[in-house]
Scaffold this motif. Structure first.
Motif, PDB file in Angstrom:
ATOM      1  N   GLY A  47      -6.932  49.678  38.578  1.00 46.75           N
ATOM      2  CA  GLY A  47      -5.274  50.432  37.491  1.00 46.75           C
ATOM      3  C   GLY A  47      -4.917  49.076  37.011  1.00 46.75           C
ATOM      4  O   GLY A  47      -4.904  48.381  36.829  1.00 46.75           O
ATOM      5  N   VAL A  48      -5.914  50.087  35.304  1.00 45.77           N
ATOM      6  CA  VAL A  48      -5.042  48.826  33.954  1.00 45.77           C
ATOM      7  C   VAL A  48      -3.538  49.238  33.748  1.00 45.77           C
ATOM      8  O   VAL A  48      -2.858  48.483  33.688  1.00 45.77           O
ATOM      9  N   ALA A  49      -3.402  50.797  32.987  1.00 47.20           N
ATOM     10  CA  ALA A  49      -2.658  51.361  33.150  1.00 47.20           C
ATOM     11  C   ALA A  49      -2.332  52.734  33.113  1.00 47.20           C
ATOM     12  O   ALA A  49      -3.525  53.493  33.208  1.00 47.20           O
ATOM     13  N   GLY A  50      -1.289  53.649  33.486  1.00 43.16           N
ATOM     14  CA  GLY A  50      -1.482  54.789  33.460  1.00 43.16           C
ATOM     15  C   GLY A  50       0.232  55.797  33.058  1.00 43.16           C
ATOM     16  O   GLY A  50       0.906  54.644  32.675  1.00 43.16           O
ATOM     17  N   ILE A  51      -0.187  56.616  32.858  1.00 46.61           N
ATOM     18  CA  ILE A  51       0.535  57.684  32.096  1.00 46.61           C
ATOM     19  C   ILE A  51       1.231  59.211  32.371  1.00 46.61           C
ATOM     20  O   ILE A  51       0.386  59.586  32.245  1.00 46.61           O
ATOM     21  N   ASP A  52       2.273  59.200  32.664  1.00 47.32           N
ATOM     22  CA  ASP A  52       2.778  60.732  32.423  1.00 47.32           C
ATOM     23  C   ASP A  52       2.763  61.262  31.621  1.00 47.32           C
ATOM     24  O   ASP A  52       3.012  61.275  30.713  1.00 47.32           O
ATOM     25  N   ARG A  53       1.696  62.694  31.717  1.00 44.08           N
ATOM     26  CA  ARG A  53       1.891  63.412  29.962  1.00 44.08           C
ATOM     27  C   ARG A  53       2.574  64.649  29.963  1.00 44.08           C
ATOM     28  O   ARG A  53       3.086  64.209  29.080  1.00 44.08           O
ATOM     29  N   PHE A  54       4.583  64.734  31.352  1.00 38.35           N
ATOM     30  CA  PHE A  54       5.075  65.276  30.751  1.00 38.35           C
ATOM     31  C   PHE A  54       6.414  64.168  30.230  1.00 38.35           C
ATOM     32  O   PHE A  54       7.500  64.467  30.951  1.00 38.35           O
ATOM     33  N   GLY A  55       6.190  63.073  29.999  1.00 40.21           N
ATOM     34  CA  GLY A  55       6.803  62.099  29.378  1.00 40.21           C
ATOM     35  C   GLY A  55       8.010  61.079  29.725  1.00 40.21           C
ATOM     36  O   GLY A  55       8.507  60.169  29.891  1.00 40.21           O
ATOM     37  N   PRO A  57       8.373  57.245  32.116  1.00 41.55           N
ATOM     38  CA  PRO A  57       7.395  56.167  30.716  1.00 41.55           C
ATOM     39  C   PRO A  57       6.449  55.478  31.795  1.00 41.55           C
ATOM     40  O   PRO A  57       6.343  55.556  33.189  1.00 41.55           O
ATOM     41  N   PRO A  58       5.073  54.724  31.187  1.00 39.51           N
ATOM     42  CA  PRO A  58       4.413  54.408  31.684  1.00 39.51           C
ATOM     43  C   PRO A  58       4.463  53.119  32.420  1.00 39.51           C
ATOM     44  O   PRO A  58       4.556  52.018  32.459  1.00 39.51           O
ATOM     45  N   THR A  59       3.632  52.679  33.495  1.00 43.97           N
ATOM     46  CA  THR A  59       2.605  51.904  34.068  1.00 43.97           C
ATOM     47  C   THR A  59       2.164  50.943  33.834  1.00 43.97           C
ATOM     48  O   THR A  59       1.295  51.303  33.866  1.00 43.97           O
ATOM     49  N   TYR A  60       1.841  49.588  33.910  1.00 45.60           N
ATOM     50  CA  TYR A  60       1.088  48.841  33.824  1.00 45.60           C
ATOM     51  C   TYR A  60       1.029  48.027  35.206  1.00 45.60           C
ATOM     52  O   TYR A  60       1.808  47.085  35.946  1.00 45.60           O
ATOM     53  N   THR A  61      -0.399  47.287  35.007  1.00 40.40           N
ATOM     54  CA  THR A  61      -0.978  46.119  36.024  1.00 40.40           C
ATOM     55  C   THR A  61      -0.043  44.616  35.377  1.00 40.40           C
ATOM     56  O   THR A  61      -0.263  44.725  33.986  1.00 40.40           O
ATOM     57  N   ASP A  62      -0.170  43.215  36.248  1.00 40.85           N
ATOM     58  CA  ASP A  62       0.959  42.953  35.684  1.00 40.85           C
ATOM     59  C   ASP A  62       0.052  41.723  34.679  1.00 40.85           C
ATOM     60  O   ASP A  62       0.751  41.264  33.870  1.00 40.85           O
TER      61      ASP A  62
END
Length: 125
Positions: A47-55, A57-62
């Motif tokens: 996983g590189v980055a993920g985001i919720d479609r409804f608001g 905040p995103p998350t990133y791999t270090d």
């Protein structure tokens, strides 16, 4: 039926930038989150980055924090990944994925049920 189509990959030199796009169709409220994964030859998909479609905040791999930015245009059902300061170790096939209904670890590939075909990113030193 959810369909995801990636574009924007290519070859760049180290330090360069690329912006990936993922055009989606068939998304519903149940496909609550989406993200970017990558897989280099001989390595597992990560996983590189993920985001919720409804608001949320995103998350990133270090390894990409401060260099990559995930964003979305919900009106156009498009997900983006802006990649700056690229390194040779970023070389991989990049995949867009969608899943839900959540909540879930956005960097865990097993939480995603829909995948695109991938776009290749190659970074040379």
């Amino acid at each position: 039926q959810v369909q995801l189509v990636e574009s924007g990959g290519g070859s760049v030199q180290a330090g360069g930038s690329l912006k990936l796009s993922c055009a989606a169709s068939g998304l519903t409220y149940s496909t609550r989150y989406w993200g970017w994964f990558r897989q280099a030859p001989g390595k597992e998909r990560e996983g590189v980055a993920g985001i919720d479609r409804f608001g949320r905040p995103p998350t990133y791999t270090d390894s990409v924090k401060g260099r990559f930015t995930i964003s979305q245009d919900n009106a156009r059902n498009t997900l983006y990944l802006q990649m700056n300061s690229l390194k040779p170790e970023d070389t991989a096939m990049y995949y867009c994925a969608a899943g839900g209904p959540g909540p879930a670890n956005l960097l865990n590939r097993w939480n995603y049920g829909y995948w695109g075909q991938g776009t290749q990113v190659t970074v040379s030193s």
